[in-house]
Motif scaffolding. Structure first.
Motif, PDB file in Angstrom:
ATOM      1  N   ILE A 213       0.864  -1.180   0.000  1.00  0.00           N
ATOM      2  CA  ILE A 213       0.000   0.000   0.000  1.00  0.00           C
ATOM      3  C   ILE A 213       0.900   1.229   0.000  1.00  0.00           C
ATOM      4  CG2 ILE A 213      -1.830   1.238   1.190  1.00  0.00           C
ATOM      5  CD1 ILE A 213      -2.608  -1.445   2.489  1.00  0.00           C
ATOM      6  N   LEU A 228      -8.608   4.311   1.058  1.00  0.00           N
ATOM      7  CA  LEU A 228      -8.184   2.933   1.280  1.00  0.00           C
ATOM      8  C   LEU A 228      -9.293   2.121   1.933  1.00  0.00           C
ATOM      9  CD1 LEU A 228      -5.888   0.894   1.112  1.00  0.00           C
ATOM     10  CD2 LEU A 228      -5.133   1.644   3.375  1.00  0.00           C
ATOM     11  N   ILE A 247      -1.294  -1.042  -4.302  1.00  0.00           N
ATOM     12  CA  ILE A 247      -2.426  -0.134  -4.115  1.00  0.00           C
ATOM     13  C   ILE A 247      -1.844   1.240  -3.827  1.00  0.00           C
ATOM     14  CG2 ILE A 247      -4.487   0.378  -2.766  1.00  0.00           C
ATOM     15  CD1 ILE A 247      -4.684  -2.588  -2.107  1.00  0.00           C
TER      16      ILE A 247
END
Length: 368
Positions: A213, A228, A247
């Protein structure tokens, strides 16, 4: 003449009264001071305050310091012998003490109000150095009493005691991210540790899934955390926890997710090994603390990884902001029935004409 004398006599009486009153007050004050100086310390009351229940300094530590500074047992000594200012300065030399106030109350009890520093993050430098930081960015050593349960940051570029301006700014970002994580139970349950990249940006390592992430810098944390959360609620239940390799939350108003491909499989395997090694090293350092006494979770830190799926599945009573997930590469779902290939029509073969059968010839008859 009589009026003048009468006025002077009244003035003398008033002045004399004020003088006597002042003398009386002074006598009372001196008597009180003398009584106070002759009084002794009856007991010591220590009060330690902090933002939570992390007690890195306890009451016995404070009592030991007061007795050591007094030269003997403080209780029973004359109040006039106490150097309260010196004791406060000595207490504040302890790295875990943020502020100390000492005073005697009306019952000759020594009050010691101590404000403890509160660690908000644990930082691992690139070397072997590790430390806590508090909300004022003070670098705190590990304690032999407790191990604080706070977010872990790895890859800090410096282990120097005196930081550069850039490192101080990075430490400020660490504090802001850690405090924001502790305010969100979902994020606290999701994020296992935070890696600092060579470019001084931040990446989250989640408890569930092998994706990375990418947080980027510490700006707009509320928006990034909201994106998120929406991504995990909307995308992960549909496509699984291991569908994406990256991500990215750096782009405004969108989440950029990269699907795992053939190239990502080997890279992901290598990164998984690296992350496992880093987490193993972090766990080893955490386990090597002097005493592994873990305090009970406080109200901001009661979360575990099992909360993640529960939070995603439960319905929220409030309306969530609409965010368009653009640039998310998603393959089209396969149709239930695949089209069968059409059969190619072959040209029909013309039948071969067979030769006509010859008519049977009659045998010549006999002549009579």
């Amino acid at each position: 003449m009589a009026l003048t004398g009468k006025f002077n006599a009244k003035r003398v009486l008033v002045t004399s009264g004020w003088i006597l009153l002042a003398i009386g007050c002074l006598v009372v004050l001196l008597a009180a001071v003398r009584d106070k100086n002759e009084s002794v310390c009856k007991s010591i009351d220590v009060n330690i305050s902090g933002l939570s229940n992390h007690f890195f300094i306890d009451k016995q530590d404070v009592l030991d310091l007061i007795n050591r500074y007094s030269g003997e047992e403080a209780i029973g000594q004359a109040i006039s012998s106490f150097d309260l200012v010196g004791m406060e300065s000595e207490l504040e030399k302890d790295v875990w003490v943020k502020n100390a106030e000492l005073y005697f109350d009306s019952h000759n009890v020594l009050k010691a109000d101590v404000e403890e520093r509160e660690p908000v993050a644990r930082v691992f430098a690139n070397g072997t150095h590790t430390f806590y930081i508090d909300s004022s960015l003070s670098m705190l050593p590990l304690s032999d009493k407790f191990s604080a349960r706070v977010p872990v940051f790895t890859g800090f570029p410096s282990d120097a005691k005196v930081l550069t301006k850039a490192d101080s700014a990075l430490l400020r970002d660490i504090r802001n991210i850690s405090q924001r994580l502790q305010e969100d139970s979902f994020m606290l349950a999701l994020v296992q540790q935070v890696d600092i990249t060579p470019s001084r940006s931040f990446e989250f390592v989640p408890y569930i899934g092998n994706q990375v992430i990418v947080l980027g810098d510490a700006q707009n944390l509320d928006e990034k955390f909201r994106k998120l959360s929406l991504f995990y609620r909307n995308m992960m239940p549909r496509f699984g926890w291991n569908r994406y390799s990256i991500i990215n939350l750096q782009f405004k108003g969108q989440v950029v997710a990269k699907l795992k491909g053939k190239d990502d499989v080997s890279a992901d395997s290598l990164r998984t090994i690296q992350l496992m090694q880093a987490m193993a090293a972090t766990a080893e350092k955490l386990a090597s603390d002097s005493v592994q006494t873990i305090v009970q979770d406080n109200e901001r830190n009661t979360a575990d990884s099992t909360m993640i799926k529960f939070m995603i599945q439960r319905e929220e009573p409030t309306l969530e902001p609409t965010i368009f997930f653009e640039r998310i590469a998603e393959p089209a779902e396969p149709s239930k029935k695949q089209e069968e290939p059409k059969a190619t029509a072959k040209p029909a073969k013309k039948p071969v004409a067979k030769p006509a059968a010859k008519p049977a010839q009659k045998k010549p008859g006999r002549k009579n």
